[in-house]
Design a protein around this motif. Structure first.
Motif, PDB file in Angstrom:
ATOM      1  N   SER A  14      32.269  32.090 113.524  1.00  0.00           N
ATOM      2  CA  SER A  14      33.603  31.769 112.992  1.00  0.00           C
ATOM      3  C   SER A  14      33.555  30.524 112.129  1.00  0.00           C
ATOM      4  CB  SER A  14      34.596  31.547 114.139  1.00  0.00           C
ATOM      5  OG  SER A  14      34.356  30.292 114.756  1.00  0.00           O
ATOM      6  N   GLY A  15      32.523  29.699 112.304  1.00  0.00           N
ATOM      7  CA  GLY A  15      32.433  28.417 111.595  1.00  0.00           C
ATOM      8  C   GLY A  15      33.276  27.336 112.264  1.00  0.00           C
ATOM      9  N   MET A  16      34.104  27.724 113.253  1.00  0.00           N
ATOM     10  CA  MET A  16      35.016  26.758 113.882  1.00  0.00           C
ATOM     11  C   MET A  16      34.629  26.613 115.354  1.00  0.00           C
ATOM     12  SD  MET A  16      38.584  27.976 112.171  1.00  0.00           S
ATOM     13  CE  MET A  16      38.576  28.693 110.523  1.00  0.00           C
ATOM     14  N   ASP A  17      33.442  26.093 115.560  1.00  0.00           N
ATOM     15  CA  ASP A  17      32.740  26.160 116.845  1.00  0.00           C
ATOM     16  C   ASP A  17      33.583  26.003 118.103  1.00  0.00           C
ATOM     17  OD1 ASP A  17      30.952  25.957 114.763  1.00  0.00           O
ATOM     18  OD2 ASP A  17      29.550  24.677 115.832  1.00  0.00           O
ATOM     19  N   ASN A  18      34.350  24.900 118.181  1.00  0.00           N
ATOM     20  CA  ASN A  18      35.053  24.656 119.453  1.00  0.00           C
ATOM     21  C   ASN A  18      36.565  24.834 119.320  1.00  0.00           C
ATOM     22  OD1 ASN A  18      35.485  22.385 117.912  1.00  0.00           O
ATOM     23  ND2 ASN A  18      35.573  21.008 119.669  1.00  0.00           N
ATOM     24  N   PRO A  39      22.218  35.676 107.442  1.00  0.00           N
ATOM     25  CA  PRO A  39      22.361  34.798 108.611  1.00  0.00           C
ATOM     26  C   PRO A  39      23.162  33.532 108.356  1.00  0.00           C
ATOM     27  CG  PRO A  39      20.101  34.761 107.794  1.00  0.00           C
ATOM     28  CD  PRO A  39      20.850  35.736 106.942  1.00  0.00           C
ATOM     29  N   HIS A  40      23.652  32.966 109.442  1.00  0.00           N
ATOM     30  CA  HIS A  40      24.484  31.768 109.269  1.00  0.00           C
ATOM     31  C   HIS A  40      23.644  30.536 108.965  1.00  0.00           C
ATOM     32  CE1 HIS A  40      24.072  29.731 113.244  1.00  0.00           C
ATOM     33  NE2 HIS A  40      25.091  28.958 112.964  1.00  0.00           N
ATOM     34  N   VAL A  41      22.397  30.503 109.423  1.00  0.00           N
ATOM     35  CA  VAL A  41      21.505  29.405 109.040  1.00  0.00           C
ATOM     36  C   VAL A  41      20.152  29.976 108.627  1.00  0.00           C
ATOM     37  CG1 VAL A  41      20.436  27.212 109.715  1.00  0.00           C
ATOM     38  CG2 VAL A  41      22.559  27.925 110.823  1.00  0.00           C
ATOM     39  N   PHE A  85      15.257  18.315 113.433  1.00  0.00           N
ATOM     40  CA  PHE A  85      15.965  17.520 114.440  1.00  0.00           C
ATOM     41  C   PHE A  85      17.243  18.226 114.850  1.00  0.00           C
ATOM     42  CE2 PHE A  85      16.995  15.802 110.211  1.00  0.00           C
ATOM     43  CZ  PHE A  85      18.359  15.991 110.166  1.00  0.00           C
ATOM     44  N   TYR A  86      17.413  19.466 114.403  1.00  0.00           N
ATOM     45  CA  TYR A  86      18.653  20.169 114.690  1.00  0.00           C
ATOM     46  C   TYR A  86      18.580  20.827 116.064  1.00  0.00           C
ATOM     47  CZ  TYR A  86      22.528  23.425 114.268  1.00  0.00           C
ATOM     48  OH  TYR A  86      23.677  24.131 114.498  1.00  0.00           O
ATOM     49  N   HIS A  87      19.674  20.690 116.835  1.00  0.00           N
ATOM     50  CA  HIS A  87      19.645  21.131 118.239  1.00  0.00           C
ATOM     51  C   HIS A  87      19.548  22.645 118.417  1.00  0.00           C
ATOM     52  CE1 HIS A  87      23.966  22.457 118.549  1.00  0.00           C
ATOM     53  NE2 HIS A  87      23.999  21.775 117.428  1.00  0.00           N
ATOM     54  N   TRP A  98      28.218  29.481 104.805  1.00  0.00           N
ATOM     55  CA  TRP A  98      29.466  29.162 104.095  1.00  0.00           C
ATOM     56  C   TRP A  98      29.433  27.759 103.503  1.00  0.00           C
ATOM     57  CZ3 TRP A  98      34.939  28.745 106.760  1.00  0.00           C
ATOM     58  CH2 TRP A  98      34.915  27.874 107.832  1.00  0.00           C
ATOM     59  N   ASP A  99      28.602  26.868 104.079  1.00  0.00           N
ATOM     60  CA  ASP A  99      28.428  25.558 103.443  1.00  0.00           C
ATOM     61  C   ASP A  99      27.903  25.745 102.025  1.00  0.00           C
ATOM     62  OD1 ASP A  99      28.117  25.212 106.446  1.00  0.00           O
ATOM     63  OD2 ASP A  99      28.253  23.117 105.832  1.00  0.00           O
ATOM     64  N   SER A 100      26.850  26.583 101.877  1.00  0.00           N
ATOM     65  CA  SER A 100      26.258  26.760 100.551  1.00  0.00           C
ATOM     66  C   SER A 100      27.281  27.320  99.558  1.00  0.00           C
ATOM     67  CB  SER A 100      25.041  27.691 100.613  1.00  0.00           C
ATOM     68  OG  SER A 100      23.896  26.915 100.875  1.00  0.00           O
ATOM     69  N   THR A 153      25.898  35.675 111.759  1.00  0.00           N
ATOM     70  CA  THR A 153      26.326  35.405 110.390  1.00  0.00           C
ATOM     71  C   THR A 153      27.423  34.335 110.357  1.00  0.00           C
ATOM     72  OG1 THR A 153      26.938  36.494 108.315  1.00  0.00           O
ATOM     73  CG2 THR A 153      28.050  37.286 110.305  1.00  0.00           C
ATOM     74  N   GLN A 154      28.087  34.188 109.237  1.00  0.00           N
ATOM     75  CA  GLN A 154      29.155  33.193 109.072  1.00  0.00           C
ATOM     76  C   GLN A 154      30.178  33.722 108.073  1.00  0.00           C
ATOM     77  OE1 GLN A 154      27.877  29.249 107.837  1.00  0.00           O
ATOM     78  NE2 GLN A 154      28.792  28.299 109.652  1.00  0.00           N
ATOM     79  N   PRO A 155      31.355  33.085 107.961  1.00  0.00           N
ATOM     80  CA  PRO A 155      32.387  33.634 107.076  1.00  0.00           C
ATOM     81  C   PRO A 155      31.851  33.993 105.684  1.00  0.00           C
ATOM     82  CG  PRO A 155      33.305  31.839 108.334  1.00  0.00           C
ATOM     83  CD  PRO A 155      31.829  31.881 108.662  1.00  0.00           C
ATOM     84  N   CYS A 210      38.094  15.370 117.336  1.00  0.00           N
ATOM     85  CA  CYS A 210      37.109  16.232 117.989  1.00  0.00           C
ATOM     86  C   CYS A 210      36.896  17.539 117.221  1.00  0.00           C
ATOM     87  CB  CYS A 210      37.516  16.503 119.437  1.00  0.00           C
ATOM     88  SG  CYS A 210      36.253  17.443 120.315  1.00  0.00           S
ATOM     89  N   TYR A 211      36.077  17.461 116.172  1.00  0.00           N
ATOM     90  CA  TYR A 211      35.500  18.660 115.571  1.00  0.00           C
ATOM     91  C   TYR A 211      36.548  19.683 115.165  1.00  0.00           C
ATOM     92  CZ  TYR A 211      30.915  21.007 115.185  1.00  0.00           C
ATOM     93  OH  TYR A 211      29.767  21.589 114.746  1.00  0.00           O
ATOM     94  N   TRP A 212      36.492  20.919 115.666  1.00  0.00           N
ATOM     95  CA  TRP A 212      37.473  21.940 115.262  1.00  0.00           C
ATOM     96  C   TRP A 212      38.643  22.006 116.240  1.00  0.00           C
ATOM     97  CZ3 TRP A 212      37.420  24.243 110.588  1.00  0.00           C
ATOM     98  CH2 TRP A 212      36.246  24.155 109.833  1.00  0.00           C
TER      99      TRP A 212
HETATM  100  C1  2M8 Z   1      29.127  23.361 112.358  1.00  0.00           C
HETATM  101  O1  2M8 Z   1      28.428  24.366 113.075  1.00  0.00           O
HETATM  102  C2  2M8 Z   1      27.053  24.221 113.504  1.00  0.00           C
HETATM  103  C3  2M8 Z   1      26.611  25.570 114.031  1.00  0.00           C
HETATM  104  O2  2M8 Z   1      26.667  26.512 113.016  1.00  0.00           O
HETATM  105  C4  2M8 Z   1      26.865  23.199 114.591  1.00  0.00           C
HETATM  106  O3  2M8 Z   1      27.847  22.792 115.214  1.00  0.00           O
HETATM  107  O4  2M8 Z   1      25.729  22.797 114.846  1.00  0.00           O
HETATM  108  C5  2M8 Z   1      30.457  24.008 111.901  1.00  0.00           C
HETATM  109  O5  2M8 Z   1      31.346  23.032 111.448  1.00  0.00           O
HETATM  110  C6  2M8 Z   1      30.189  25.055 110.824  1.00  0.00           C
HETATM  111  O6  2M8 Z   1      31.394  25.534 110.296  1.00  0.00           O
HETATM  112  C7  2M8 Z   1      29.330  24.494 109.698  1.00  0.00           C
HETATM  113  O7  2M8 Z   1      28.977  25.527 108.828  1.00  0.00           O
HETATM  114  C8  2M8 Z   1      28.057  23.817 110.239  1.00  0.00           C
HETATM  115  C9  2M8 Z   1      27.278  23.091 109.147  1.00  0.00           C
HETATM  116  O8  2M8 Z   1      28.117  22.250 108.409  1.00  0.00           O
HETATM  117  O9  2M8 Z   1      28.379  22.877 111.260  1.00  0.00           O
END
Ligand code: 2M8
Length: 442
Positions: A173-177, A78-80, A88-90, A43-45, A114-116, A369-371
Motif C-alpha cells: 500500500s506504501g502506507m505501512d502503518n 516489485p516494490h523494491v 543497511f536496510y532492515h 512508487w518513489d522512482s 509490489t507497490q502503487p 508517526c509515519y503513516w
Molecule cells: C516506506 O516503506 C518501506 C517499506 O517499503 C519501509 O518502511 O521500510 C513507505 O513510506 C513507502 O511508501 C516508501 O515507498 C518507502 C521508501 O520511501 O518507505
C-alpha cells in the motif's frame, strides 16, 4: 532546462531539492534517502521521475525504465529492487532470501511484493517534456512491460473479477502503518512476539529491531507490528508469492482503496500511451479496467471511501487519507465532490500544511508517526491533482501552496511533516519530497 524565475527564498529551496536528488542519484536509479532507504522503490522512482523531468527528461525516463529490470516473469514489478550498495536496510535481500529465490527476469534481486502502480502517470508526465519522436521511442520501450504489469495486477490479484485488486502486505500500500492496515495485520503477529511482549513488554522487542537508528522508534511502526510484517514476508515466500496459495494462509488481503484509485488513473494513462504508439489494449484488460471504475463505488458509505477485506468483503471502516484518492482517480460522482473537499480542508485533516494522513480526531492519530498522522508531500500532490481535475482550482492551489510552505518552513526535504506544527520528521534529504517540490515550483 531553464530555471523558472523564483523569489530568492524559493530559488534557494529549489537548489536544496536539486542537490538532494543529485546526492541520491545512483546512476539510473535514485534511492529515496541516503540514511534509511538505499535501494530503488517503485512508487518513489515514479514521483522522483516527475520531478527529474524538469532537470533532465532522459534521466527521468531512465528512472522509470529501470523499474523493468526488476520485473518478474509473471509480470509483477516489485516494490523494491535492491541496489548493489552496502545493505543497511532492515528489510533487504536477506529478509527476502534473495540468495535462494531468483525471481526477476533481469537477474536483479528484489522483494516479492509490489507497490502503487504510479508508472504510467510518471511516464506521461515525463513524456510531456520530450519531443514527439523521443516520447514515442520511450513509450515503445516501456509499453510491453507496463502492459504485462497491469495484466498481472488483474489476473493475479483480482481472481474473482471484482474489479478491485487485492494487496498481500501493507508494504504494497506504501502506507505501512496506516490504521486500516495495522488492524487487519495484527492478528498475524508471530507467537514469539506475543510471548515476548507478555513477559518483557515492548522493550524486549525494541531491542531486537534494526530499523530505528536514524529515526526515533516512536515515530515509526511499533516493534510488534514490524515483526508481524516480517512474518508475513515469510508466509508469502512459503506460498510462492502465488495468490491462490496465499489466500489459504493467515496473510491479510485488502482491496486497498488508494492502490485501486491509482490503478484506475494509471489505466487511463496506459490507454493513452498505447494509442499514441498504435498499440491496442487486449480486450480482457479493457474489461477489467471498466469493471474497476464501477467497483470502486462499492467502497463508499456516507460519502467516505474505505478499503475492503478481500476474504469477507467487509469494509475496513477506518477513515484515512487513502479514502481521498478516488478524487485523483476521477471516479467520484460530482454530487459527492464538495463533501470530500469540505472534509479534506476541515480542521479534522488540518489543511494548514496539507492533508494529514489520519484525521486528527482518530484515536490512532500521532502527528509525527509515519503513516499514522503526518502530512506527506506525495499525498498532497495526488490530492491536488484530483482537485484540479474536478475544477476545484482554489482548493488545489491552496493545497499546493501549503505544501511548498511546509517544506520552506524547515528549508529541508523531510520524509514527512507534522500536521500540527509543520516540523519535519523521518528521513532528511528524502527524494520524493525534493522531486515533487521541483514539480510544484515549475
Ligand atoms: C516506506 O516503506 C518501506 C517499506 O517499503 C519501509 O518502511 O521500510 C513507505 O513510506 C513507502 O511508501 C516508501 O515507498 C518507502 C521508501 O520511501 O518507505
Amino acid at each position: 532546462m531553464p530555471v523558472p524565475s523564483l523569489p530568492a527564498e524559493l530559488a534557494a529551496l529549489r537548489e536544496t531539492a536539486v542537490s538532494v536528488l543529485r546526492g541520491n542519484d545512483l546512476g539510473d536509479i535514485t534511492r529515496p534517502s541516503p540514511t534509511l532507504y538505499p535501494h530503488q522503490w517503485l512508487w518513489d522512482s515514479c514521483f522522483i521521475a516527475i520531478g527529474l523531468r524538469h532537470l533532465d527528461p532522459q534521466r527521468a525516463a531512465a528512472e522509470i525504465l529501470s523499474l523493468l529490470r526488476g520485473q518478474w516473469p509473471s509480470g509483477m514489478i516489485p516494490h523494491v529492487i535492491f541496489a548493489e550498495t552496502t545493505d543497511f536496510y532492515h528489510a533487504g535481500p536477506q529478509r527476502w532470501r534473495c540468495d535462494r529465490v531468483t525471481t526477476t527476469a533481469g537477474g536483479a534481486q528484489s522483494t516479492g511484493v509490489t507497490q502503487p502502480p504510479m508508472i504510467a502517470e510518471a511516464a506521461v508526465r515525463v513524456g510531456e517534456m520530450m519531443t514527439d519522436s523521443a516520447r514515442a521511442a520511450f513509450y515503445r520501450q516501456l509499453y510491453p512491460g507496463l502492459l504485462r504489469f497491469h495484466q498481472w495486477l488483474y489476473t493475479e490479484r483480482d481472481p474473482d473479477d471484482d474489479g478491485l485488486v487485492s494487496l498481500v502486505h501493507s508494504w504494497e500500500s506504501g502506507m505501512d502503518n496506516t490504521p486500516t492496515w495495522m488492524e487487519i495485520t495484527r492478528p498475524a503477529a508471530p507467537l514469539a512476539v506475543r510471548a515476548l511482549r507478555r513477559i518483557n513488554g515492548d522493550d524486549a522487542l525494541d531491542a531486537l529491531r534494526r530499523d530505528s537508528k536514524e529515526v526515533p522508534p516512536d515515530e515509526r511502526l511499533t516493534s510488534g507490528d514490524l515483526f508481524t510484517l516480517y512474518r508475513i514476508v515469510r508466509e508469502l515466500r512459503g506460498a510462492h508469492y502465488d495468490f491462490r496459495e496465499i489466500r489459504r494462509t493467515i496473510v491479510p488481503l485488502v482491496q486497498d482503496v488508494a492502490f485501486n484509485a491509482i490503478l484506475i488513473r494509471a489505466n487511463e494513462h496506459l490507454t493513452a500511451i498505447a494509442a499514441e504508439i498504435g498499440e491496442v489494449i487486449p480486450a480482457g484488460l479493457r474489461r477489467s479496467m471498466r469493471r474497476s471504475r464501477e467497483a470502486i463505488g462499492q467502497l463508499v458509505v456516507d460519502g467516505v471511501y474505505y478499503s475492503r477485506d478481500f476474504r469477507t468483503r467487509t469494509l475496513l471502516r477506518h477513515e484515512t487519507i487513502a479514502g481521498l484518492l478516488p478524487l485523483y482517480a476521477g471516479v467520484v460522482p460530482e454530487d459527492r465532490v464538495d463533501g470530500m473537499v469540505k472534509t479534506l480542508t476541515s480542521p479534522r485533516y488540518c489543511a494548514r500544511f496539507g492533508v494529514a494522513s489520519v484525521p486528527l480526531d482518530d484515536p490512532a492519530f500521532l502527528p509525527r508517526c509515519y503513516w499514522q498522522g503526518p502530512v506527506w508531500v506525495n499525498m498532497n500532490w495526488l490530492i491536488a491533482d484530483g482537485l484540479e481535475r474536478y475544477g476545484r482550482l482554489d482548493a488545489a492551489d491552496d493545497l499546493r501552496r501549503n505544501t511548498v510552505d511546509v517544506i520552506a518552513a524547515s528549508g529541508a526535504m523531510y520524509e514527512y511533516y507534522s500536521p500540527l506544527d509543520g516540523s519535519g520528521a523521518g528521513s532528511n534529504r528524502f527524494s520524493w519530497t525534493a522531486a515533487l517540490l521541483l514539480d510544484l515550483l515549475a
